[in-house]
Design an enzyme around this catalytic site. Structure first.
Site, PDB file in Angstrom:
ATOM      1  CE  LYS A 123      -4.511  -1.429   1.540  1.00 45.46           C
ATOM      2  NZ  LYS A 123      -5.642  -1.131   2.408  1.00 45.46           N
ATOM      3  CE  LYS A 208      -9.053 -10.160  -5.384  1.00 40.41           C
ATOM      4  NZ  LYS A 208      -8.511 -10.330  -4.069  1.00 40.41           N
ATOM      5  CE  LYS A 211     -15.346   1.757  -8.070  1.00 41.84           C
ATOM      6  NZ  LYS A 211     -15.986   2.706  -7.164  1.00 41.84           N
TER       7      LYS A 211
HETATM    8  P1  AMP Z   1     -11.272  -5.129  -1.075  1.00 43.15           P
HETATM    9  O1  AMP Z   1     -12.146  -3.920  -1.037  1.00 43.15           O
HETATM   10  O2  AMP Z   1     -10.447  -5.268  -2.314  1.00 43.15           O
HETATM   11  O3  AMP Z   1     -10.461  -5.311   0.190  1.00 43.15           O
HETATM   12  O4  AMP Z   1     -12.243  -6.380  -1.110  1.00 43.15           O
HETATM   13  C1  AMP Z   1     -13.222  -6.649  -0.146  1.00 43.15           C
HETATM   14  C2  AMP Z   1     -13.490  -8.128  -0.137  1.00 43.15           C
HETATM   15  O5  AMP Z   1     -13.853  -8.590  -1.454  1.00 43.15           O
HETATM   16  C3  AMP Z   1     -12.271  -8.976   0.254  1.00 43.15           C
HETATM   17  O6  AMP Z   1     -12.705 -10.078   1.034  1.00 43.15           O
HETATM   18  C4  AMP Z   1     -11.709  -9.460  -1.054  1.00 43.15           C
HETATM   19  O7  AMP Z   1     -11.030 -10.699  -0.931  1.00 43.15           O
HETATM   20  C5  AMP Z   1     -12.960  -9.620  -1.906  1.00 43.15           C
HETATM   21  N1  AMP Z   1     -12.638  -9.391  -3.328  1.00 43.15           N
HETATM   22  C6  AMP Z   1     -12.190  -8.230  -3.865  1.00 43.15           C
HETATM   23  N2  AMP Z   1     -12.020  -8.360  -5.208  1.00 43.15           N
HETATM   24  C7  AMP Z   1     -12.348  -9.631  -5.522  1.00 43.15           C
HETATM   25  C8  AMP Z   1     -12.370 -10.388  -6.726  1.00 43.15           C
HETATM   26  N3  AMP Z   1     -12.043  -9.858  -7.905  1.00 43.15           N
HETATM   27  N4  AMP Z   1     -12.764 -11.687  -6.674  1.00 43.15           N
HETATM   28  C9  AMP Z   1     -13.110 -12.250  -5.482  1.00 43.15           C
HETATM   29  N5  AMP Z   1     -13.111 -11.596  -4.323  1.00 43.15           N
HETATM   30  C10 AMP Z   1     -12.747 -10.310  -4.307  1.00 43.15           C
END
Ligand code: AMP
Length: 343
Positions: A123, A208, A211
């Site tokens: 980060k 992956k 956004k």
């Molecule tokens: P984040 O805002 O990226 O921390 O994501 C919030 C939750 O969504 C976390 O548990 C991530 O593992 C899950 N997540 C985010 N992006 C993906 C993705 N493309 N596929 C599966 N899970 C996701």
């Protein structure tokens, strides 16, 4: 590490704790990869779900966005099926015991342990890549606040992905250190590994879905039908079968995975057709788009009702206060144990 005995005073605590940062909008990756699992876990466990607005302050942000996004995330989670009748749902900053325990755990946490956290390295590098220079101490101590989020509810399980395993290990270490030094207060929370799909970007299926990759890479969970269909229509597939050594190409595999995760459409049958070289990609994309439209239009409608309801702001405050009773009960044991007074 020894597990503490579960005594009657631990009964009021939760089994499963999971948190999400208030981002502007959930995408289908968040839904299939996390939120849908949270909804299902409610059938088996006493769950608590938190919107961690204080964590969101560790990266550059605008106050007005944070306020709006936290409120909207509350509505989003309820629209997705987090049921306040069965689960706790709270905004982190409305439960001040998180930050109180954070400070106490911070004093038990070694600087060296925090400097090994890979998420901090990632980060802080991201801030640099975006042209920023300021890396906050909050970003560095983030895993301690995360440990407090989990331990203040004395939760037994935390659903984790691979990227969060290191932080949970730190949490277990801190709980153990606390128990050894001050007497047993905390469960050592265990990871709850559940099979959740990883949804890839539509425009670059080797990455992956996120956004931050840009508009055409993701489908918002509450996205309008026209743009949703347009994105699925232009999703990357392949021309003439999978690359060498792969059963299925990343793009087609991702669309099949989305279909499978949604529980609608026949992904297995389509995979067979793909292997036989007879799958029409227009049909696959049509099926994925129909499935997602069905899912998102239902969720959008529920979200709209919740956001427009006069009760939402009251629910945020009242439900957070209800969750707080668990945190207060924990701090009533923590404060005397560490030698600070009670009111
Ligand atoms: P984040 O805002 O990226 O921390 O994501 C919030 C939750 O969504 C976390 O548990 C991530 O593992 C899950 N997540 C985010 N992006 C993906 C993705 N493309 N596929 C599966 N899970 C996701």
């Amino acid at each position: 590490m020894a597990e503490p005995e579960t005594d009657s005073s631990m009964e009021s605590q939760v089994d499963v704790l999971s948190c999400v940062q208030p981002t502007a909008q959930l995408h289908i990756g968040n839904y299939f990869g996390a939120v849908a699992n949270w909804v299902a876990l409610q059938d088996q466990y006493r769950c608590a779900y938190g919107i961690v607005d204080l964590h969101a302050m560790t990266m550059p942000y605008e106050a007005e966005d944070l306020r709006r996004n936290s409120r909207a995330m509350f509505a989003d989670l309820m629209a997705c099926g987090i049921d306040p009748e069965r689960s706790d749902l709270f905004v982190q900053s409305l439960v001040p015991e998180h930050t109180e325990l954070y400070w106490i755990l911070g004093s038990l946490c070694a600087y060296g342990d925090l400097s090994r956290m890979t998420q901090f390295k990632d980060k802080s590098a991201l801030i640099g890549e975006r042209g920023g220079k300021f890396v906050s101490a909050g970003l560095f101590t983030y895993p301690v606040l995360q440990a407090a989020d989990i331990l203040v509810y004395r939760s037994k399980f935390v659903p984790v992905g691979k990227d969060q395993e290191q932080h949970l290990e730190l949490t277990r270490g801190l709980a153990h250190r606390f128990n050894e030094r001050f007497g047993t207060v905390f469960h050592l929370p265990k990871p709850l590994f559940t099979e959740t799909p990883k949804v890839m970007s539509l425009a670059d299926p080797t990455k992956k879905m996120s956004k931050s990759l840009g508009e055409k890479h993701y489908v918002g969970l509450f996205e309008e039908e026209a743009s949703l269909r347009a994105k699925v229509k232009t999703a990357v597939t392949d021309s003439g079968g999978p690359p060498q050594g792969m059963e299925v190409s990343p793009g087609v595999g991702n669309l099949l995975e989305i279909l499978k995760a949604s529980g609608r459409g026949d992904a297995a049958q389509m995979l067979e057709e793909y292997k036989a070289g007879t799958l029409k990609y227009s049909l696959l994309k049509g099926s994925v788009a129909d499935t997602l439209v069905e899912l998102t239009s239902g969720l959008r409608e529920r979200r709209r009702e919740i956001l427009e309801s006069a009760d939402l702001d009251r629910a945020v405050v009242d439900l957070s206060a209800r969750a707080r009773t668990h945190a207060i009960a924990t701090m009533e044991r923590v404060r005397p144990a560490v030698g600070i007074p009670m009111e």
